[in-house]
Write a protein that holds these residues in place. Sequence first.
Motif, PDB file in Angstrom:
ATOM      1  N   THR A  36       0.855  -1.182   0.000  1.00  0.00           N
ATOM      2  CA  THR A  36       0.000   0.000   0.000  1.00  0.00           C
ATOM      3  C   THR A  36       0.893   1.235   0.000  1.00  0.00           C
ATOM      4  O   THR A  36       1.811   1.329   0.821  1.00  0.00           O
ATOM      5  N   PHE A 113      -9.870  10.488  -3.934  1.00  0.00           N
ATOM      6  CA  PHE A 113      -9.794   9.086  -3.513  1.00  0.00           C
ATOM      7  C   PHE A 113     -10.475   8.183  -4.546  1.00  0.00           C
ATOM      8  O   PHE A 113      -9.905   7.184  -4.990  1.00  0.00           O
ATOM      9  N   GLU A 114     -11.695   8.524  -4.926  1.00  0.00           N
ATOM     10  CA  GLU A 114     -12.429   7.715  -5.908  1.00  0.00           C
ATOM     11  C   GLU A 114     -11.728   7.728  -7.263  1.00  0.00           C
ATOM     12  O   GLU A 114     -11.699   6.712  -7.972  1.00  0.00           O
ATOM     13  N   GLN A 117      -8.829   5.265  -7.139  1.00  0.00           N
ATOM     14  CA  GLN A 117      -9.250   3.854  -7.129  1.00  0.00           C
ATOM     15  C   GLN A 117      -9.701   3.422  -8.527  1.00  0.00           C
ATOM     16  O   GLN A 117      -9.404   2.311  -8.969  1.00  0.00           O
ATOM     17  N   SER A 120      -6.633   3.121 -10.660  1.00  0.00           N
ATOM     18  CA  SER A 120      -5.892   1.918 -10.271  1.00  0.00           C
ATOM     19  C   SER A 120      -6.415   0.687 -11.007  1.00  0.00           C
ATOM     20  O   SER A 120      -5.639  -0.171 -11.450  1.00  0.00           O
ATOM     21  N   LYS A 121      -7.738   0.611 -11.155  1.00  0.00           N
ATOM     22  CA  LYS A 121      -8.326  -0.506 -11.904  1.00  0.00           C
ATOM     23  C   LYS A 121      -7.973  -0.411 -13.381  1.00  0.00           C
ATOM     24  O   LYS A 121      -7.601  -1.396 -14.019  1.00  0.00           O
ATOM     25  N   HIS A 128      -2.347  -1.069  -3.487  1.00  0.00           N
ATOM     26  CA  HIS A 128      -3.297  -0.017  -3.130  1.00  0.00           C
ATOM     27  C   HIS A 128      -2.572   1.321  -3.121  1.00  0.00           C
ATOM     28  O   HIS A 128      -1.446   1.418  -2.634  1.00  0.00           O
ATOM     29  N   TYR A 130      -3.281   5.300  -1.929  1.00  0.00           N
ATOM     30  CA  TYR A 130      -4.164   6.228  -1.232  1.00  0.00           C
ATOM     31  C   TYR A 130      -3.458   7.577  -1.073  1.00  0.00           C
ATOM     32  O   TYR A 130      -2.268   7.623  -0.730  1.00  0.00           O
ATOM     33  N   LYS A 181      -9.265   4.676   4.628  1.00  0.00           N
ATOM     34  CA  LYS A 181      -8.491   3.435   4.491  1.00  0.00           C
ATOM     35  C   LYS A 181      -7.015   3.567   4.868  1.00  0.00           C
ATOM     36  O   LYS A 181      -6.327   2.562   5.023  1.00  0.00           O
TER      37      LYS A 181
END
Length: 338
Positions: A36, A113-114, A117, A120-121, A128, A130, A181
Amino acid sequence: MIQERKKNNPKIVVIGGGTGLPVILNGLKSKNADVTAIVTVADDGGSSGTLRNYANIVPPGDIRNVLVSLSNIPSVQKDIFQYRFDTNDHFLAGHSIGNLIIAAMSEMRSSIFEAIQLLSKMMMVDGHVYPAAEEALILHAIFEDGTKISGESKIAKERKKIERVYVTPTEDDHKAKASRKVLAAIHDADMVVLGPGSLFTSILPNLMIDDLGKAVKETKAKVVYICNIMTQLGETENFTDADHVCVLHQHLGKKFIDTVLVNIGEVPENYMDTERYNEYLVQVAHDFKGLAEEVPSIISDDFLELRDQGVFHNGTKVVDELFKLAFDNRRLEKRNSY
């Protein structure tokens, strides 16, 4: 199969920013670590600073580099994401495509944050990522002479000895807090790694977020600091390795670091391109007696990688040492639990 290997490998959280962080993350990725990355959001220089001010977003530069270091997309796609427009391109001058994409997705999702994520996909990130906080932070420095300056990019230019740094949100009506997170990742980790990176402007901006710093102090994970190889102009001039650690402990009010990794490889005389790497001065001097007073464990080795007339950490050697340390700690914990 990869997920199965990850289950048996340590959970490692890496906190920082700048160019040193991706080197370590890339090495951890190659060993299938459960990794992470927690990335600083106080940068206000260059393309990141311009986008931060213009679009009112978290500075994207360090986040972009971390995403690329953990990504499994083909190299040509990474190159496109990292491409920086030429200085003659006026409006787009100096901006990387990745920074613009992160800015656009932050606006689309109304959340850094969204956005991270989702990216990242899309980028097949193995781990991870953040942001340290979900809003841009302002880094402030108070110098030994009592003067103060605000703005990460301005601090080193003062060429004064820094007494301490702290962060505030851009809207100074509330306290900065860690991104979602982040605290859980730190508490669940087997190891928390700080650095390598600029002491006052890449590492401490994260730890100065109150709940994040508290989590690092309280986690049961082993905390490892990778000490810088070179001193930095306007930040750590004349610093020893022990001085770096002492500053971290003073800022958090506790001796929280368990192990320090120190490079003892010698940089060849006149090797560095001092114009290209003009922020770096001389090798960090060793003070092993001072280090022993600050931390229980010191690991010293030749961690140097010399390339492009610059001085870097050898990511493979550093990560091998981190893995060995993590597995040794795990065996010790099992033995103590019997």
